[in-house]
Write an enzyme that holds these catalytic residues in place. Sequence first.
Site, short mmCIF file in Angstrom:
data_model
loop_
_atom_site.label_atom_id
_atom_site.label_comp_id
_atom_site.label_asym_id
_atom_site.label_seq_id
_atom_site.Cartn_x
_atom_site.Cartn_y
_atom_site.Cartn_z
N GLY A 10 31.61 28.14 37.35
CA GLY A 10 32.85 28.01 38.02
C GLY A 10 33.60 28.26 39.37
CE1 TYR A 125 41.21 36.68 31.21
CE2 TYR A 125 42.07 37.36 32.33
CZ TYR A 125 41.61 36.55 32.51
OH TYR A 125 40.64 36.76 33.86
CE LYS A 129 37.61 39.30 32.69
NZ LYS A 129 36.88 39.10 33.29
CD1 TRP A 150 48.28 35.92 40.80
CD2 TRP A 150 49.16 35.31 42.32
NE1 TRP A 150 49.52 36.13 40.36
CE2 TRP A 150 49.61 36.57 41.71
CE3 TRP A 150 49.67 34.69 43.52
CZ2 TRP A 150 51.12 35.91 41.46
CZ3 TRP A 150 51.47 35.27 43.17
CH2 TRP A 150 52.07 35.42 42.65
#
Length: 283
Positions: A10, A125, A129, A150
Site C-alpha cells: 500500500g 468503512y 476502522k 486524504w
Amino acid sequence: MKVLVTGINGQLGYDVVKELEKKGHTAHGTKREDFDLTNEADVHRFVEEMKPDAIIHCAAYTNVDQAETDRETAYNVNGLGTKYLAQAAHEIKAKMVYVSTDYVFDGNGTEPYEVDEPTKPLGVYGETKLAGEKFLQESLEQHFIVRTAWVYGINGNNFVKTMLRLGKERGEVGVVADQVGSPTYTVDLAKFLVELIETDKYGVYHASNSGVCSWYEFAVEIYKQAGLSVKTNPLTTEQFPRPAARPKYSVLSKRKLNEQGFTPLRDWKEALSDYLKELNEQE
C-alpha cells in the site's frame, strides 16, 4: 528495533518501511500473501515466529464505497484483523501503531477534531476502522492510534495521480468543493509513525499535513504546481453522488502531536511539491 509493517504494497506501508530502514531499524514489510490478517491462528503464528519489538499496522480495507455492500470483509480486515494483531502483540510484549481515519467522525464539525472528540462514523468503512481502534484499546496497553486523512503516496492510486491523469486526458475536470480537509503525504506521515514508535507516549493521535483545503482547491494546486492548464470546475457533493457518504469536514487537530513534542507535519503545499518531484523521478 525490529518492526513488523503490514501492508507494504500500500501507499503508507511502503514509505514506513523506507523510513524505518533510514532510521537504522530492522523493518519486515508484509503483504497479503505472507499471512491472512482475518485468520486468528495465522496472525498469531506469524507474529510469534517473527517476534517483532513493534508492529505498525498499515494494511486495511480502504475501498469506502465497496465497503457499503461488503461489510463482512471490511469488518474482518479492519476490525478483527486489528484485534488478532493486537492480541498477538500482547503475547510477545510488543507495542503497536494502528493507522485509523477521519471517517470515524461524521464530518459535521466546524472546528478541527480533537483526539477525544465523540466518534460517529457515517458509513461502514468508518465503523469498521473504529471497531479496530476499540479492539486495540481492549487488547493491548502499549498502543498508538493515529488517525489521518486524504492520504497520497508514490505506491498506489490516489487523488493526485487521478487528477493528473484526468487533466492530461480531458483538459477539464469537475471536483467537489464543499468537502474540506488536509492532504497527507505518506512520506511525512511515515516519519511521524516511526518517530512515535520510538517512544512510549501511547494513546490516540491525529496526523496530517498542516493547512486546510477543499478537494477542488487541492486539484487547482496540483495543476498549478504540475504546470498543467486544466479547466477545473467546482462541484457540490450532491452533484457527485457516491455509494458511501463522505465527511464534509475532515480537519483533524494536531494539538496532541504538538503537546507531546513530536515534529509537526509540514504544510500540504510544500509536501505536494516534493511528491510531484518524486512522481517525475519515477517516470
